[in-house]
Design a protein around this motif. Sequence first.
Motif, PDB file in Angstrom:
ATOM      1  N   UNK A  92      -7.063  -1.828  -5.395  1.00  0.00           N
ATOM      2  CA  UNK A  92      -6.056  -1.767  -6.451  1.00  0.00           C
ATOM      3  C   UNK A  92      -4.870  -0.886  -6.073  1.00  0.00           C
ATOM      4  N   UNK A  93      -4.814  -0.418  -4.830  1.00  0.00           N
ATOM      5  CA  UNK A  93      -3.663   0.351  -4.356  1.00  0.00           C
ATOM      6  C   UNK A  93      -2.437  -0.556  -4.280  1.00  0.00           C
ATOM      7  N   UNK A  94      -1.459  -0.288  -5.124  1.00  0.00           N
ATOM      8  CA  UNK A  94      -0.268  -1.125  -5.231  1.00  0.00           C
ATOM      9  C   UNK A  94       1.005  -0.401  -4.812  1.00  0.00           C
ATOM     10  N   UNK A  95       0.940   0.909  -4.655  1.00  0.00           N
ATOM     11  CA  UNK A  95       2.140   1.697  -4.372  1.00  0.00           C
ATOM     12  C   UNK A  95       1.891   2.591  -3.163  1.00  0.00           C
ATOM     13  N   UNK A  96       2.808   2.568  -2.212  1.00  0.00           N
ATOM     14  CA  UNK A  96       2.789   3.493  -1.091  1.00  0.00           C
ATOM     15  C   UNK A  96       4.077   4.300  -1.137  1.00  0.00           C
ATOM     16  N   UNK A 118       4.034  -0.392   7.030  1.00  0.00           N
ATOM     17  CA  UNK A 118       3.249  -0.736   5.836  1.00  0.00           C
ATOM     18  C   UNK A 118       3.633  -2.124   5.333  1.00  0.00           C
ATOM     19  N   UNK A 119       4.924  -2.425   5.307  1.00  0.00           N
ATOM     20  CA  UNK A 119       5.363  -3.726   4.787  1.00  0.00           C
ATOM     21  C   UNK A 119       4.877  -4.872   5.662  1.00  0.00           C
ATOM     22  N   UNK A 120       4.652  -4.627   6.950  1.00  0.00           N
ATOM     23  CA  UNK A 120       4.106  -5.663   7.821  1.00  0.00           C
ATOM     24  C   UNK A 120       2.647  -5.942   7.484  1.00  0.00           C
ATOM     25  N   UNK A 121       1.940  -4.902   7.044  1.00  0.00           N
ATOM     26  CA  UNK A 121       0.525  -5.063   6.693  1.00  0.00           C
ATOM     27  C   UNK A 121       0.384  -5.740   5.341  1.00  0.00           C
ATOM     28  N   UNK A 122       1.214  -5.339   4.383  1.00  0.00           N
ATOM     29  CA  UNK A 122       1.124  -5.877   3.020  1.00  0.00           C
ATOM     30  C   UNK A 122       2.534  -6.008   2.470  1.00  0.00           C
ATOM     31  N   UNK A 123       3.060  -7.208   2.493  1.00  0.00           N
ATOM     32  CA  UNK A 123       4.449  -7.414   2.066  1.00  0.00           C
ATOM     33  C   UNK A 123       4.613  -7.292   0.553  1.00  0.00           C
ATOM     34  N   UNK A 124       3.513  -7.286  -0.200  1.00  0.00           N
ATOM     35  CA  UNK A 124       3.600  -7.207  -1.659  1.00  0.00           C
ATOM     36  C   UNK A 124       3.488  -5.786  -2.203  1.00  0.00           C
ATOM     37  N   UNK A 125       3.132  -4.821  -1.355  1.00  0.00           N
ATOM     38  CA  UNK A 125       2.968  -3.454  -1.833  1.00  0.00           C
ATOM     39  C   UNK A 125       4.325  -2.878  -2.239  1.00  0.00           C
ATOM     40  N   UNK A 126       4.334  -2.047  -3.275  1.00  0.00           N
ATOM     41  CA  UNK A 126       5.566  -1.385  -3.711  1.00  0.00           C
ATOM     42  C   UNK A 126       5.809  -0.156  -2.837  1.00  0.00           C
TER      43      UNK A 126
END
Length: 434
Positions: A92-96, A118-126
């Motif tokens: 449920x981690x949504x924000x970095x 980080x964006x390469x790993x998870x493009x949907x994370x804030x």
Amino acid sequence: MTLQHLRQSQTKQPVSAEAQAALVAKHPCFSKEGHRYARMHLPVAPACNIQCNYCNRKFDCSNETRPGVVSKLLSPAMAARRFEKVKQHVPETQVVGIAGPGDPLANPNATLASLKAISKIDEDVHLCVSTNGLALVDQLDALLASGVKHLTITINCIDADIGQKIYPWVYFNQQRLRGRKAAQTLIDRQLLGLEAAIKAGMLVKVNTVLIPGINDFHIDSLAKELGRFGAFIHNIMPLISDPAHGTYFGLMGQREPSKQELDLARQSAGQSMAQMTHCQQCRADAVGKLGQDIDLAAIEQGSAVANSTLRVAVATSSNQLIDQHFGHATQFLSYLVSAESIEQQSVDWQQYCSGSDQCADDKQQDLNQLSQFNTVLCSRIGHTPLQELSDLGVEVNTKYALREIKEALLEIQQSLINQVKPAKRTVCNAGECS
């Protein structure tokens, strides 16, 4: 850049209400309803370009929960690995966010590299950054290009007479400014950055530290100005001034605000700005839901045990000894070292440099290819590649220079076995321990 020039050159409009709602929904620092989601702070930014009388950055400190404190600094590559581990255990981690322990924009290379990784790993994370605002205008385009949409700026006043009581110095344009000039420079840059970020479509939260007798009477004026600029939400935080923390305010006896004083400040500021009231004043390496931080050491230890394999690259010309300078290697032998086995393969490699031993000015090779390794063994290495590999989270070891590869790998394997062994329990009975 002046404020007038900024207003003339900035063309992008703030985000729509619908887009704004989507940005807010899963960010626990921008919405109380976001408490269902977790956030993590990556401590990749140790340096700061201002000094605050309420701040004392501490490292390797596990018993303090406040901004500016971390247990361990991370390189961008290490930060990416930590995110992957945390995401596995806390989906449920949504924000970095990057919030220190210094100022992220005083460490732009590490901050931007971490965000991109980080964006390469998870493009949907804030992606989120928290800054004092001094360098915001200079780094705004880079932040936008990295995908940052959430921004927090700490603005404690808009009056330089007040500011000089909060900030002993500000480092700007290669000069250390002091007194009223320092405070005015910071305030001007903060407001310039605030307006630029809002016009660029960022969702901006402003943090203010409430300091009794210094800026408490000024909060209403500050909130009116923030509202006029269009900040999304205002977070008034109580000063933390325990003398044990070693801050100037703490050592000089500056008191913290009472709960009543904090409530009154929020009530007054709330006439002009929406107020955040659920802030936990998190550490710069916090992980988990607000108020429910998880044991990061346990996650990383568990991951180390579950994935107890090291990738080791060896620079060798003889295929028997660790006998080659890093910069002169044309290939590396690659090994997978686990508690059970040592497996070998080779890695083709373009020579890093030619000519000087230090390879300071003639780099030819992108070291990202070696980011897959945990350790590089070589006989020598120049300062430039050593620093680049460190930034990638790769350890360089020269202590095995001219020793047999097999001998070094067996030592590494034994060290790995020792690390993943369960710790021996100590049992005490009637004052005797065994």
